[in-house]
Scaffold this motif. Structure first.
Motif, short mmCIF file in Angstrom:
data_model
loop_
_atom_site.label_atom_id
_atom_site.label_comp_id
_atom_site.label_asym_id
_atom_site.label_seq_id
_atom_site.Cartn_x
_atom_site.Cartn_y
_atom_site.Cartn_z
N GLY A 148 0.86 -1.26 0.21
CA GLY A 148 -0.02 -0.01 0.13
C GLY A 148 0.87 1.04 0.14
N PHE A 149 2.23 1.07 -0.39
CA PHE A 149 2.88 2.45 -0.29
C PHE A 149 3.14 2.78 -1.68
CE2 PHE A 149 3.54 0.69 3.80
CZ PHE A 149 3.49 1.83 4.56
N GLU A 150 3.38 4.02 -1.99
CA GLU A 150 3.79 4.63 -3.33
C GLU A 150 5.08 4.21 -3.84
OE1 GLU A 150 2.61 8.53 -4.31
OE2 GLU A 150 1.29 8.39 -2.42
N ALA A 151 5.98 4.13 -2.92
CA ALA A 151 7.50 3.57 -3.11
C ALA A 151 8.11 3.72 -1.74
CB ALA A 151 8.07 4.89 -4.07
N GLY A 152 9.37 3.11 -1.82
CA GLY A 152 10.04 2.85 -0.42
C GLY A 152 9.63 1.83 0.57
N GLU A 153 8.85 0.71 -0.10
CA GLU A 153 8.49 -0.33 0.94
C GLU A 153 9.44 -1.15 1.12
OE1 GLU A 153 8.17 -1.92 -3.26
OE2 GLU A 153 7.35 0.00 -2.18
N ASP A 154 10.65 -1.02 0.76
CA ASP A 154 11.84 -1.98 1.00
C ASP A 154 12.53 -1.42 2.23
OD1 ASP A 154 12.46 0.40 -0.27
OD2 ASP A 154 14.22 -0.65 -1.66
N ILE A 155 12.27 0.21 2.56
CA ILE A 155 13.05 0.70 3.58
C ILE A 155 12.69 0.16 4.97
CG2 ILE A 155 13.29 2.76 4.78
CD1 ILE A 155 13.03 4.20 2.17
N PRO A 156 11.54 -0.34 5.40
CA PRO A 156 10.98 -0.96 6.46
C PRO A 156 11.55 -2.22 6.64
CG PRO A 156 9.04 0.08 5.80
CD PRO A 156 10.14 -0.04 4.63
N VAL A 157 11.66 -3.20 5.72
CA VAL A 157 12.13 -4.48 5.60
C VAL A 157 13.62 -4.20 5.86
CG1 VAL A 157 12.49 -6.69 4.30
CG2 VAL A 157 10.44 -5.14 4.15
N PHE A 158 14.52 -3.50 5.13
CA PHE A 158 15.82 -3.37 5.16
C PHE A 158 16.21 -2.90 6.59
CE2 PHE A 158 16.37 -2.30 0.52
CZ PHE A 158 16.04 -3.58 0.31
N ALA A 159 15.32 -1.90 7.39
CA ALA A 159 16.02 -1.46 8.54
C ALA A 159 15.52 -2.49 9.56
CB ALA A 159 14.92 -0.21 8.65
N SER A 160 14.48 -3.07 9.50
CA SER A 160 14.11 -4.35 10.51
C SER A 160 15.29 -5.31 10.50
CB SER A 160 12.85 -5.09 9.98
OG SER A 160 11.88 -3.97 10.21
N VAL A 161 15.63 -5.85 9.23
CA VAL A 161 16.62 -6.78 9.36
C VAL A 161 18.02 -6.21 9.95
CG1 VAL A 161 18.10 -8.33 7.83
CG2 VAL A 161 15.55 -8.13 7.70
N LEU A 162 18.31 -5.07 9.59
CA LEU A 162 19.65 -4.43 9.62
C LEU A 162 19.84 -4.32 11.08
CD1 LEU A 162 22.11 -3.45 8.19
CD2 LEU A 162 21.04 -1.07 8.18
N ALA A 163 18.65 -3.86 11.93
CA ALA A 163 18.77 -3.76 13.20
C ALA A 163 18.96 -4.74 14.23
CB ALA A 163 17.60 -3.01 13.85
N ARG A 164 18.94 -5.94 13.53
CA ARG A 164 18.72 -7.64 14.30
C ARG A 164 19.88 -8.44 13.87
NH1 ARG A 164 13.78 -5.06 14.03
NH2 ARG A 164 12.49 -4.93 15.89
N ALA A 165 20.16 -8.38 12.62
CA ALA A 165 20.66 -9.36 12.08
C ALA A 165 22.37 -9.38 12.37
CB ALA A 165 20.65 -9.41 10.40
N HIS A 166 23.03 -10.52 12.22
CA HIS A 166 24.39 -10.71 12.09
C HIS A 166 25.09 -10.26 10.69
CE1 HIS A 166 28.41 -13.47 11.95
NE2 HIS A 166 28.80 -11.74 11.94
N VAL A 167 25.60 -9.06 10.40
CA VAL A 167 25.70 -8.56 9.03
C VAL A 167 27.22 -8.42 8.69
CG1 VAL A 167 25.50 -6.44 7.49
CG2 VAL A 167 23.83 -6.80 9.31
N VAL A 168 27.30 -9.18 7.55
CA VAL A 168 28.79 -9.30 6.88
C VAL A 168 28.60 -8.42 5.96
CG1 VAL A 168 30.47 -10.83 6.13
CG2 VAL A 168 29.11 -11.33 8.29
N THR A 169 29.81 -7.76 5.65
CA THR A 169 29.91 -6.94 4.24
C THR A 169 30.90 -7.41 3.22
OG1 THR A 169 31.63 -5.46 5.46
CG2 THR A 169 29.48 -4.69 5.57
N LEU A 170 30.72 -7.34 2.20
CA LEU A 170 31.55 -7.69 0.97
C LEU A 170 31.86 -6.90 0.17
CD1 LEU A 170 32.55 -10.69 -0.21
CD2 LEU A 170 30.16 -10.59 -1.59
#
Length: 316
Positions: free
Chosen positions: A190-212
Motif C-alpha cells: 500500500g505504499f507508493e514507493a520505499g516499501e523496502d525501507i521498513p524491511v531493510f531497517a528491520s533486518v539491519l537492526a537485528r541481523a549478524h551483518v557481514v559486508t562484502l
C-alpha cells in the motif's frame, strides 16, 4: 497467451542454500537480461523464483522459454497486487535458507552466487550479507557503490547510519538475507514507493551483518523505473511510522530526525519539479522537527534560491 506453469518442488524444505526471487510486471523487454544473469549461475543448491504479478505483455512467453532451459526456475503467477505482494509470495515459496531479491530490470554480475556461497561457508552465523552495486544510467554513466564496514556497532548506530546519514546503502540484488528474517519482517503493501525501507531497517537492526567489498549487481535506471517515482506526503509519513513500528526500543529516539529527513527528501523532490510553494512547506516542516538537519547547506541553499526566485517573481 499461455502462462508458463513450471514449478520444480524440492523434496524437502531448505534443500537449497540460496533462492533468487524476482517479481515482475510488464517488463518482458528487460526480464531476459535479469534471468540470463541468474540462470548461468544456477547450481544444485541455488534456485530461481519469478513471480509474475499479473503482466499483460509478453512476460509469459519469455518465462516459458526460460523454463525449457532452467529446471531450477520456478514461475508463480498472480493477479496484479504490486511489487511488495509479489516479493512476499516469492519469499514464502522459496526453499533456500537465504534469499537474494532481484529486480526484473537489473542483472547479477558473473560469479557472484558462488562468491556468496563461499562467504556463507566461511562465516556460518551470518544472517545478512551487504555487498556493493554498479548503478548504470541511460546516458552511459555508471557508479560503483561499496558497503561501509559495520564492526561492533549497536542497532541504534547502524540505523542512524542507514536512515539519517545514508552511509549504509542497501539495495535489491546487492543484499542477501536469511529467509526467516524476511518472513518475520515482510514487505508492507500500500505504499507508493520505499516499501523496502521498513524491511531493510528491520533486518539491519537485528541481523549478524557481514559486508562484502565487491559489487554483486548492475542496477539499471531508466524512465519507467519505480525507483524514479516521487511519493506523496501522506504515503511518506505513513512509511516513517511503518519503519519505526518495526524497530527495537533503542532506535525509537531517532524517529523525529527521520521524519525531518523524510520531509527534506520531499522538499528536494518538489524543488526539482519546480513546485515552489509545496517545497517551502516541506522545508518548514523539517525545520520544525530538526533544525540541525534542515539548516545543512545542501538544503538551506536550495531554500534561499527558492526564496529569491519567489521574491523576484513577485516584484515583476
Amino acid at each position: 497467451m499461455t502462462a508458463p506453469v513450471h514449478e520444480v518442488v524440492p523434496q524437502r524444505a531448505s534443500e537449497y542454500l540460496i533462492s533468487v526471487v524476482i517479481p515482475t510486471f510488464n517488463y518482458a523487454s528487460m526480464l531476459p537480461r535479469a534471468l540470463e544473469s541468474v540462470v548461468e549461475q544456477l547450481a544444485d543448491d541455488i534456485e530461481l523464483i519469478v513471480v509474475d504479478d499479473g503482466s499483460t505483455d509478453a512476460t509469459a512467453e519469455v518465462l516459458a522459454d526460460f523454463c525449457l532451459r532452467a529446471p531450477r526456475l520456478r514461475v508463480l503467477t498472480q493477479a496484479n497486487a504490486g511489487a511488495a505482494a509479489a516479493r512476499n509470495r516469492g519469499i514464502a515459496a522459496a526453499q533456500g535458507r537465504f534469499v537474494l531479491p532481484l529486480d526484473a530490470d537489473d542483472e547479477l554480475l558473473p560469479g557472484v552466487l558462488q562468491r556468496l556461497k563461499a562467504l556463507i561457508e566461511a562465516q556460518p552465523t551470518v544472517e545478512m550479507i551487504l555487498a556493493g552495486r554498479i548503478t548504470c544510467h541511460a546516458d552511459g554513466r555508471s557508479r560503483v557503490q561499496l558497503p561501509v564496514p559495520m564492526h561492533a556497532l549497536g542497532p541504534r548506530e547502524v540505523i542512524a547510519l542507514y536512515l539519517l546519514r545514508k552511509w549504509v546503502s542497501i539495495a535489491h540484488g546487492s543484499t542477501l538475507f536469511l529467509r526467516d528474517l524476511l518472513l518475520q519482517y515482510p514487505y508492507p503493501q500500500g505504499f507508493e514507493a520505499g516499501e523496502d525501507i521498513p524491511v531493510f531497517a528491520s533486518v539491519l537492526a537485528r541481523a549478524h551483518v557481514v559486508t562484502l567489498p565487491h559489487p554483486l549487481v548492475r542496477i539499471h535506471k531508466h524512465a519507467d523505473s519505480v525507483r524514479r517515482r516521487v511519493p506523496g506526503e501522506q504515503s511518506t509519513m505513513r512509511l516513517v511510522d511503518e519503519v519505526f513500528a518495526r524497530l527495537p526500543a533503542e532506535c525509537q529516539s531517532l524517529v523525529r530526525r527521520f521524519r525531518a529527513q523524510s520531509y527534506l527528501s520531499l522538499f528536494r523532490s518538489a524543488w526539482r519539479l519546480d513546485r515552489r510553494a509545496e517545497a517551502r512547506r516541506y522545508y518548514l516542516c523539517a525545520l520544525k522537527l530538526s533544525p540541525t538537519q534542515a539548516l545543512r547547506w545542501r538544503y538551506l541553499g536550495k531554500l534561499l534560491r527558492l526564496s529569491l526566485h519567489i521574491r523576484s517573481r513577485n516584484r515583476s
